[in-house]
Design a protein around this motif. Sequence first.
Motif, mmCIF file in Angstrom:
data_model
loop_
_atom_site.group_PDB
_atom_site.id
_atom_site.type_symbol
_atom_site.label_atom_id
_atom_site.label_comp_id
_atom_site.label_asym_id
_atom_site.label_seq_id
_atom_site.Cartn_x
_atom_site.Cartn_y
_atom_site.Cartn_z
ATOM 1 N N LYS A 381 -15.767 1.209 10.371
ATOM 2 C CA LYS A 381 -17.086 0.770 10.837
ATOM 3 C C LYS A 381 -17.681 -0.268 9.875
ATOM 4 N N PRO A 382 -18.198 -1.371 10.445
ATOM 5 C CA PRO A 382 -18.903 -2.341 9.596
ATOM 6 C C PRO A 382 -20.149 -1.722 8.968
ATOM 7 N N ILE A 383 -20.578 -2.259 7.848
ATOM 8 C CA ILE A 383 -21.706 -1.673 7.114
ATOM 9 C C ILE A 383 -22.997 -1.739 7.916
ATOM 10 N N ASP A 384 -23.195 -2.807 8.667
ATOM 11 C CA ASP A 384 -24.467 -3.010 9.367
ATOM 12 C C ASP A 384 -24.500 -2.389 10.761
ATOM 13 N N GLN A 385 -23.537 -1.541 11.084
ATOM 14 C CA GLN A 385 -23.501 -0.931 12.405
ATOM 15 C C GLN A 385 -23.418 0.590 12.290
ATOM 16 N N THR A 386 -23.788 1.263 13.381
ATOM 17 C CA THR A 386 -23.698 2.721 13.436
ATOM 18 C C THR A 386 -22.603 3.134 14.416
ATOM 19 N N THR A 387 -22.042 4.304 14.193
ATOM 20 C CA THR A 387 -21.066 4.885 15.118
ATOM 21 C C THR A 387 -21.828 5.783 16.082
ATOM 22 N N ASP A 388 -21.724 5.487 17.369
ATOM 23 C CA ASP A 388 -22.454 6.233 18.394
ATOM 24 C C ASP A 388 -21.463 7.035 19.237
ATOM 25 N N VAL A 389 -21.754 8.316 19.409
ATOM 26 C CA VAL A 389 -20.910 9.199 20.203
ATOM 27 C C VAL A 389 -21.716 9.691 21.399
ATOM 28 N N TYR A 390 -21.130 9.516 22.601
ATOM 29 C CA TYR A 390 -21.762 9.966 23.842
ATOM 30 C C TYR A 390 -20.890 11.063 24.439
ATOM 31 N N SER A 391 -21.382 12.297 24.394
ATOM 32 C CA SER A 391 -20.685 13.419 25.024
ATOM 33 C C SER A 391 -21.315 13.635 26.397
ATOM 34 N N LEU A 392 -20.508 13.473 27.434
ATOM 35 C CA LEU A 392 -21.037 13.371 28.800
ATOM 36 C C LEU A 392 -20.393 14.428 29.696
ATOM 37 N N ASP A 393 -21.231 15.099 30.484
ATOM 38 C CA ASP A 393 -20.730 16.081 31.449
ATOM 39 C C ASP A 393 -21.405 15.823 32.801
ATOM 40 N N LEU A 394 -20.584 15.590 33.840
ATOM 41 C CA LEU A 394 -21.129 15.328 35.164
ATOM 42 C C LEU A 394 -21.723 16.606 35.742
ATOM 43 N N LYS A 395 -22.923 16.477 36.302
ATOM 44 C CA LYS A 395 -23.598 17.640 36.869
ATOM 45 C C LYS A 395 -22.974 18.018 38.220
ATOM 46 N N ARG A 396 -22.739 19.282 38.411
ATOM 47 C CA ARG A 396 -22.301 19.830 39.700
ATOM 48 C C ARG A 396 -21.074 19.106 40.272
ATOM 49 N N PHE A 397 -20.208 18.651 39.391
ATOM 50 C CA PHE A 397 -19.044 17.904 39.892
ATOM 51 C C PHE A 397 -18.105 18.803 40.703
ATOM 52 N N LYS A 398 -18.151 20.085 40.409
ATOM 53 C CA LYS A 398 -17.289 21.002 41.164
ATOM 54 C C LYS A 398 -17.689 21.033 42.638
ATOM 55 N N VAL A 399 -18.965 20.792 42.905
ATOM 56 C CA VAL A 399 -19.421 20.737 44.299
ATOM 57 C C VAL A 399 -18.732 19.585 45.025
ATOM 58 N N ILE A 400 -18.642 18.442 44.353
ATOM 59 C CA ILE A 400 -17.956 17.282 44.953
ATOM 60 C C ILE A 400 -16.505 17.633 45.233
ATOM 61 N N ASN A 401 -15.891 18.322 44.289
ATOM 62 C CA ASN A 401 -14.494 18.730 44.460
ATOM 63 C C ASN A 401 -14.327 19.654 45.656
#
Length: 787
Positions: A381-401
Amino acid sequence: MTDRFSPITSAKLAFILYCVALFALYSFAIHTKNTILCNIVSSISNLSMGAMITYQIWVKHNFDTFWKWLCIAICFWGISDVFWLYHDFIGFKNSEIETTYIVQVMYLVPILSVFTAALLMFEYSMKQYAKMQSFVDISVLIIMYMSFFWFVVFESNIEIFFSVKETFHFLYLVLNVITFTVAFIVYLAIDTRHIKRHKSFYMALIAIIMFGIYDMYYSISVVKGKILANTYYELVLEIIFFIVLIASFYAKDGDVKRKFGKNKEAPNVILISKLGLLVSLIIVAILVSGRIDLTWISVVMVLLLFYGVLTHNISNVKHNQALIKKEYILRRNLEGIIKDRIKELNSKSEQLKKLNHIDPLTGALNREYFLEKFGEFIKTKPIDQTTDVYSLDLKRFKVINNVYGRYIADEVLIALVEKFKKIFSKNSLISRFSGSDFVIVSRSGSANARRETINKLLATIQDPITINDHTIHLKANIGIAQSETSEIKPSDLLSYANIALAEAKKDSGKDFVVFSDELMTQMQEQNYINMLMSTMDFDKELDLNFQPQYNLKSEKLTGMEALLYWKSPVKGFIPSSQFIPIAEQNSLIVDIGQWVCNKAIKQMATWSHKYDLKELKLHINVSPKQIDNTNFIQNIMMLLTANKLDGSSLGMEITEMSLIDNENLVQNSLFVLKNHGITLSIDDFGAGFSSIGYVKKFKFHKLKIAKELIQNIATNSQDKEIVKTIIELAKSMGLKSIAEGIENKEQLEILKELGCDEGQGYLLSRPMKASSFEKLLKKIYAKNTLS
């Protein structure tokens, strides 16, 4: 030229009959000793056959082969016969030219032509024959026959070759011996089992062998003073030329360019065959000469012995060379196979490596490879930047399935990942952890840039995806964590994002949560509660309170909800909203739920038997994990039986999540509960995804309106409209509606106005202990109205 495709046509048959007629006439001339007629007929016959053979070979494009020399030999033999006829008819008695010399020179031409044809045949067959072996075979045969002529036939008399006549015949003899020898070697070299494919070649070869034998005997006889001209012996020559004629009929375009099969018999068998043929030829030569010369016999025996030993050694060398060549070919083929296999394995290895790194469905990184690259991503990572982590979970995706099927659901995930790739740079890491769980890692240079990325991510997820005319709307919970240092552990940063995601899932009003120190404190608190739960004494620390439920129109008591309380000896009172979600995660909820059912059903049984309660129902909240437990239904039935309580006195409140996560098991369980008269309610209806399909499918009795909607019903027209819709939906489906969390009179009046059937909340009655609730029962037993 059509006859090239048919060996014997009518025209050819007519020519054959013509030749046979000449042969018969020639035989008659010999029998009557008519020299002039013999010479005339033989000349006509030989010239006719020579011309026909030349024509056949010309139209079949074989004239540049040994056939050309056979044509020359036969034609020139006929010409020589004409010259001989001229000599006999007119004679050269007054000429200074030596007649015998001219005639013998002319007959030398066809002998040389046959010799050349034999050499060309030998050249064609040399590819199938060892050069050393062919040299040995030719040398032995020539030595054997020349020694035979020298010792036996000419009796070692050198003076016999001093005259021109004998010298020519000796030259004939040498050429015929070589011709016979070469043709004989050709016969031994090729595979006679394929005679049908090379019929013309074999017939021509046999004719050459016969010609060599014929002319050898003729030359010897002339040298010995025996005259064979115009005798029956000359009929043999006509038969030989006739065989060549028939062979030309069977010749085909490019015949000699065809490959000849190699003699594949064992070397020892071939050697024995050769020795047998040589001995046979020796015996024939002795019988024809009528003499046996011991010196020649000794030479022949030594020669045969030498030949046998040398041929055997050559065969062994050739066999060993063949084995070496075969081994070389096998090794080369094996090396080629190994190289191809290595290439294939390397290709497969690259594919497997790629499959090990990539999620096979979406093309995103898989969990293992993501974790491997994540640490490197943080460190670079460059010094002037941050590491961003996005943990994502789709809502009610089992319904679509469940609703649209596996294929549509998969295509939605694929399309979503492609959208992610458009938002984030190529240096970002996009990973699919499980079914509908994704983790994305990127870099940002400022808070504004990070906020813009979050907005783009939310907009991308909410942007409808169309698959096969189906428009799919998605929502997601997102947990976000960030780090300005490159020294943080990847596992810690990912854990922070997951903590934020868990918090986002709790609050339905938030699409994303950013990890903070306050959230960490809250998580530590949850871990502390989890630790206390591991040593919990249910009977001492847990207790049930009961909150009354009323009919909003008649104001009569209709039942009560059993609410769980925990008083820890270490921490004190802990609200159920704090410890129930934790119990859901560590699976302790199953044991807690069983304790609640035992305690509540026993208490209800006591009140029912004591006050003869028939209209009141005890409502118990049931966790999804309880329903997943295969012993849940059995335990409920056992409790009802043991406490002599009818199922109609009991109600179960089930969240919509229970229906989605394990539809088949829930359907079976609810079917059993309904058959025993237990009332079924959907808890928190309207708080999240509310499916009318589930309500119809599972045939519930009540819809319990979510507390969040009731709290804002007086101030938020949208929430009020939603509540109205739910109440009307319940009425249209023959269900009852019940509102929870009624805290003021304004809320109560609106619910009455909207036609809600039942309600509970602090305005009507706070939750109370069993003893306090029993006092209420005593009071209501006399008058079942609100005071």
